[in-house]
Design a protein around this motif. Structure first.
Motif, PDB file in Angstrom:
ATOM      1  N   LYS A   1       2.537  -7.863  -4.040  1.00  0.00           N
ATOM      2  CA  LYS A   1       1.518  -6.995  -4.623  1.00  0.00           C
ATOM      3  C   LYS A   1       1.060  -6.027  -3.552  1.00  0.00           C
ATOM      4  O   LYS A   1       0.567  -6.431  -2.499  1.00  0.00           O
ATOM      5  N   LEU A   2       1.256  -4.745  -3.831  1.00  0.00           N
ATOM      6  CA  LEU A   2       0.836  -3.682  -2.931  1.00  0.00           C
ATOM      7  C   LEU A   2      -0.116  -2.780  -3.688  1.00  0.00           C
ATOM      8  O   LEU A   2       0.311  -2.023  -4.565  1.00  0.00           O
ATOM      9  N   GLY A   3      -1.397  -2.852  -3.377  1.00  0.00           N
ATOM     10  CA  GLY A   3      -2.354  -2.060  -4.127  1.00  0.00           C
ATOM     11  C   GLY A   3      -2.328  -2.417  -5.602  1.00  0.00           C
ATOM     12  O   GLY A   3      -2.551  -3.563  -5.987  1.00  0.00           O
ATOM     13  N   LYS A   4      -1.980  -1.444  -6.467  1.00  0.00           N
ATOM     14  CA  LYS A   4      -1.921  -1.674  -7.915  1.00  0.00           C
ATOM     15  C   LYS A   4      -0.554  -2.167  -8.391  1.00  0.00           C
ATOM     16  O   LYS A   4      -0.406  -2.534  -9.564  1.00  0.00           O
TER      17      LYS A   4
ATOM     18  N   SER B   1      -4.212   0.506   1.011  1.00  0.00           N
ATOM     19  CA  SER B   1      -4.830  -0.717   0.520  1.00  0.00           C
ATOM     20  C   SER B   1      -5.123  -1.627   1.706  1.00  0.00           C
ATOM     21  O   SER B   1      -4.213  -1.959   2.478  1.00  0.00           O
TER      22      SER B   1
ATOM     23  N   ASN C   1      -0.314   7.946  -4.131  1.00  0.00           N
ATOM     24  CA  ASN C   1      -1.373   7.045  -3.674  1.00  0.00           C
ATOM     25  C   ASN C   1      -2.250   6.578  -4.836  1.00  0.00           C
ATOM     26  O   ASN C   1      -2.613   5.398  -4.918  1.00  0.00           O
TER      27      ASN C   1
ATOM     28  N   GLY D   1      -2.231   2.821  -5.771  1.00  0.00           N
ATOM     29  CA  GLY D   1      -3.447   2.186  -5.266  1.00  0.00           C
ATOM     30  C   GLY D   1      -3.398   1.957  -3.769  1.00  0.00           C
ATOM     31  O   GLY D   1      -3.902   0.957  -3.262  1.00  0.00           O
ATOM     32  N   VAL D   2      -2.799   2.908  -3.040  1.00  0.00           N
ATOM     33  CA  VAL D   2      -2.732   2.824  -1.583  1.00  0.00           C
ATOM     34  C   VAL D   2      -3.333   4.098  -0.987  1.00  0.00           C
ATOM     35  O   VAL D   2      -3.399   5.118  -1.666  1.00  0.00           O
TER      36      VAL D   2
ATOM     37  N   SER E   1      -2.136  -5.040   5.458  1.00  0.00           N
ATOM     38  CA  SER E   1      -2.631  -3.799   4.850  1.00  0.00           C
ATOM     39  C   SER E   1      -1.443  -2.901   4.525  1.00  0.00           C
ATOM     40  O   SER E   1      -0.337  -3.088   5.035  1.00  0.00           O
TER      41      SER E   1
ATOM     42  N   LYS F   1      -6.293  -7.189  -0.037  1.00  0.00           N
ATOM     43  CA  LYS F   1      -6.048  -6.653  -1.375  1.00  0.00           C
ATOM     44  C   LYS F   1      -4.561  -6.650  -1.733  1.00  0.00           C
ATOM     45  O   LYS F   1      -4.192  -6.181  -2.806  1.00  0.00           O
ATOM     46  N   ASN F   2      -3.746  -7.170  -0.829  1.00  0.00           N
ATOM     47  CA  ASN F   2      -2.301  -7.215  -1.041  1.00  0.00           C
ATOM     48  C   ASN F   2      -1.825  -8.644  -0.822  1.00  0.00           C
ATOM     49  O   ASN F   2      -2.497  -9.442  -0.169  1.00  0.00           O
TER      50      ASN F   2
END
Length: 247
Positions: A68-71, A225, A218, A222-223, A199, A229-230
């Motif tokens: 999971k990276l951001g969204k 991030s 971005n 969602g980065v 991050s 959050k990841n």
């Protein structure tokens, strides 16, 4: 006892002390791993001041997992292999050397604009994981492996990345289970690992108008991030080989 045997023995002993809540792999393997000489294809050259008998080349093959990276949440379906080396230097310190990262393209869920607006083929985006050469020596396996993600779509151009050589995504997975098994008569470590501390930087090099397209990527991903959050979870097969045997 060979350096490899010492390395693997130390790894098991340290694992028994450091690991808690051991569990079976969390994901059904999507790739049937078979050990072969190809595992050593990317073993790097070790430093000139290395104590050769302490160095091992490690082939770490991800056969399943998720990140999971951001969204963006991505299942890891094709195999991904990272090759690194680790050992002692003549002054007694430890060091690690990055060998290579081999991966296949994966389709990004939601594509360029996200669900429910995606249009098959037209908005499909693929991601390719690449190594950046960053790696640090760790107590069992090397840590802080730097990666970058190339995003592939005609509108994004050939150099659209999240992470870079100078500002990589630094993964530091913690082993949550570790067992020695055998595949085709070859000793192999079977492991699971996870990391929720890394991050993720923002995009760079995307499209003809880098500023505008980078901003759009971005917002979609969602980065940047921040740490926490990841997350990433991996199912691994790991082999090690002494540099005394590789010479």
């Amino acid at each position: 006892m060979s350096a490899l045997a010492r390395c693997l023995g130390v790894g098991i002993a340290a694992g028994a002390l450091l690991l808690s809540g051991l569990a079976a792999p969390a994901h059904a393997a999507s790739y049937q791993y078979r050990p072969s000489d190809a595992d050593w294809a990317d073993c790097p050259k070790i430093p000139a001041n290395a104590k050769v008998d302490t160095w091992s080349c490690l082939s770490i093959v991800t056969v399943a997992g998720k990140i999971k990276l951001g969204k963006i949440e991505q299942q890891i379906t094709p195999p991904l292999r990272i090759t690194v080396a680790q050992g002692q230097l003549n002054d007694g310190s430890t060091a690690a050397v990055f060998g290579g990262l081999r991966s296949q393209r994966m389709k990004v869920p939601g594509g360029l604009i996200g669900k429910p607006f995606e249009v098959p083929k037209l908005t499909d985006v693929y991601v390719e994981t690449q190594g950046t050469g960053h790696v640090d020596a760790g107590p069992i396996f090397p840590t802080n492996v730097g990666i970058k993600l190339r995003l592939i779509h005609a509108l994004l151009g050939p150099k659209c990345y999240i992470g870079s050589n100078s500002n990589p995504i630094r993964l530091n997975p913690q082993i949550t289970s570790l067992e020695l098994t055998s595949i085709d008569g070859v000793p192999v470590f079977k492991a699971t690992a996870k990391d929720d501390t890394f991050s993720v930087p923002g995009a760079s090099g995307c499209g003809l108008n880098w500023g505008l397209v980078n901003t759009a990527v971005n917002l979609r991903a969602g980065v940047p991030s921040a740490s926490g959050k990841n997350s990433a979870e991996f199912d691994w097969y790991i082999r090690g080989k002494s540099y005394l045997e590789l010479q």
